[in-house]
Scaffold this motif. Structure first.
Motif, short mmCIF file in Angstrom:
data_model
loop_
_atom_site.label_atom_id
_atom_site.label_comp_id
_atom_site.label_asym_id
_atom_site.label_seq_id
_atom_site.Cartn_x
_atom_site.Cartn_y
_atom_site.Cartn_z
N LYS A 1 1.54 2.61 -3.30
CA LYS A 1 0.38 3.08 -4.05
C LYS A 1 -0.19 4.39 -3.49
O LYS A 1 -1.06 4.99 -4.10
N GLU A 2 0.29 4.81 -2.32
CA GLU A 2 -0.28 5.99 -1.69
C GLU A 2 -0.05 7.27 -2.47
O GLU A 2 -0.75 8.26 -2.28
N GLU B 1 0.81 -1.22 0.00
CA GLU B 1 0.00 0.00 0.00
C GLU B 1 0.84 1.26 0.00
O GLU B 1 0.47 2.27 -0.60
#
Length: 466
Positions: free
Chosen positions: A439-440, A436
């Motif tokens: 992808k932030e 994650e």
């Protein structure tokens, strides 16, 4: 109507249960179709002779062998065709898996015509089965003997959970089209094609329409008239001219016409003898309705070759018409018979203008000793298929698609093109459940730096290792 609904419900249940999806099931159906062709070769030759007066050899080369080739090709390549196709990614999706999955549409309807009642029914069926669909076949009621075999014998070979044959004429077909299908392939006239497309639109059903039209054949002054006559006559009079991709009219200069006429007479006599009516290699018109329509067309222009007819045998001689006007019926409708009009043009440019004023044809042919002339005809016109110094022999190649453009149809099939036509190409992206933090960068609020990085990442395409 209850019978139709029950049949469609049964097929949908089989598809939803996943019965037709496995490669093993698809291959088994294709092998069964191959056995049908092999076991019933004599029967199929007899039915084609009964319907269209086809010789056994003509049935073999235009129907049986071509169907068998499609089955064999699909069996050899099924695993490869079914594989997911990797797709390129960008920087934002670098760690993801992008691919195209070819999945069956579901319940497919194939509506076939009468002129090649085996080929034009079973070749699309091969693609639909290979793609994992459930299939409803609607053979033509006009080719009665072939319809009977397809309805009574073919179902003995295929798994009934995923296949059905439904019979009837225009009224029954209209009722059938009221039901929802996931894909429809129709082969026939543009007039009926519009009816099919209108019915399909009510359910937003995608369609492939293989339609007809008037296929031009340009003959250049720079040619060997006998070579041209041999090739044009064979393709025009094959199956008594009842071929959707046959040359429908010749465009040439008056001088070339004068050289071409005796060459066409020589070719016709060579092929079918002095009495073509007694030739075992010349077919007959499918029924009285078509015979009467064609006999009326003999009144157009002037008969230069042939013109004889025999209603009792539904026989029309190989015919050439000259002094034909563009406004006459023979130039306004697809002929679909052994009649070949010649229209005079003064130049290649005039021929191209003549072709481009009309609806786009299913096929277009150009004959010339000059490759420049052939290429000009190819470059400056549009058609579903094109033959330079050749007729529709390209129909024997599974490597080439069959399909029209504009008034002559939409979509394509044959070989792998059939598999692709009956497959939904599903775009897929599989991403990691974690990672994650990487992808932030995509999420707001956007800073000047994140905007720049996202824009750069979207514009960057990476190659995929195949």
């Amino acid at each position: 109507m209850d019978h139709i609904e029950d049949t469609l419900q049964r097929l949908r249940e089989a598809f939803n249960a996943g019965r037709t999806r496995p490669a093993t099931f698809r291959a088994a159906q294709l092998r069964a179709l191959g056995r049908f062709l092999q076991d019933n070769k004599q029967l199929l030759q007899d039915t084609l002779a009964q319907d269209l007066h086809k010789s056994a050899f003509e049935s073999d080369i235009s129907e049986l062998i071509l169907c068998k080739n499609e089955v064999d090709l699909a069996l050899r390549n099924l695993q490869a065709w079914m594989q997911d196709k990797p797709a390129a990614t960008n920087v934002l999706t670098k760690l993801d898996s992008a691919f195209i999955r070819k999945e069956p549409f579901g319940l497919v309807l194939i509506i076939a015509p009468w002129n090649y009642p085996l080929n034009l029914t079973l070749v699309p069926l091969v693609g639909a089965l290979a793609a994992g669909n459930c299939v409803v076949l609607k053979p033509s009621e006009i080719s009665k003997a072939t319809e009977k075999v397809l309805a009574e014998v073919l179902p003995q070979y295929l798994d009934q959970s995923g296949f059905a044959v439904l019979l009837g004429g225009p009224q029954e077909t209209e009722q059938l089209l009221e039901h929802k299908f996931d894909y429809i392939l129709f082969t026939g006239s543009p007039r009926v094609g519009r009816i099919v497309m209108t019915a399909a639109a009510k359910h937003l059903t995608p369609v492939t329409l293989e339609l007809g039209g008037k296929n031009p054949c340009y003959v250049d002054d720079n040619c060997d008239p006998q070579t041209v006559a041999n090739r044009v006559a064979w393709f025009r009079y094959f199956n008594a001219g009842q071929t959707c991709v046959a040359p429908d009219y010749i465009l040439c200069s008056p001088e070339t016409q004068e050289r071409l006429l005796p060459a066409l007479q020589t070719a016709i006599t060579r092929f079918y003898g002095n009495d073509p009516q007694s030739s075992p290699d010349l077919g007959r018109i499918i029924n009285q309705k078509q015979f009467q329509r064609l006999r009326a067309l003999l009144g157009c222009g002037r008969v230069a070759i042939g013109g004889q007819s025999d209603e009792s045998q539904r026989y029309i001689a190989p015919t050439v018409l000259v002094d034909v006007q563009e406004t006459e019926p023979v130039m306004q409708e697809e002929i679909f018979g052994p009649i070949l009009p010649i229209v005079s043009v003064r130049s290649l440019d005039e021929a191209i203008d003549f072709i481009n004023r009309r609806e786009k044809p299913l096929a277009l042919y150009a004959f010339s000793n000059s490759s420049q002339v052939v290429n000009q005809m190819l470059d400056r016109t549009s058609s579903g298929n094109f033959g330079g110094n050749e007729g529709f022999i390209y129909m024997t190649l599974t490597s080439l698609p069959l399909g029209g453009v504009g008034n002559s149809g939409m979509g394509r099939y044959h070989g792998k093109f059939s598999f692709d036509t009956f497959s939904h190409h599903r775009a897929c992206l599989l991403s990691h459940a974690g990672l994650e933090k990487l992808k932030e960068i995509r999420y707001p609020p956007y800073t000047a730096w994140t905007q720049q990085m996202i824009s750069w990442a979207l514009a960057s395409q990476s190659c995929t290792l195949l």
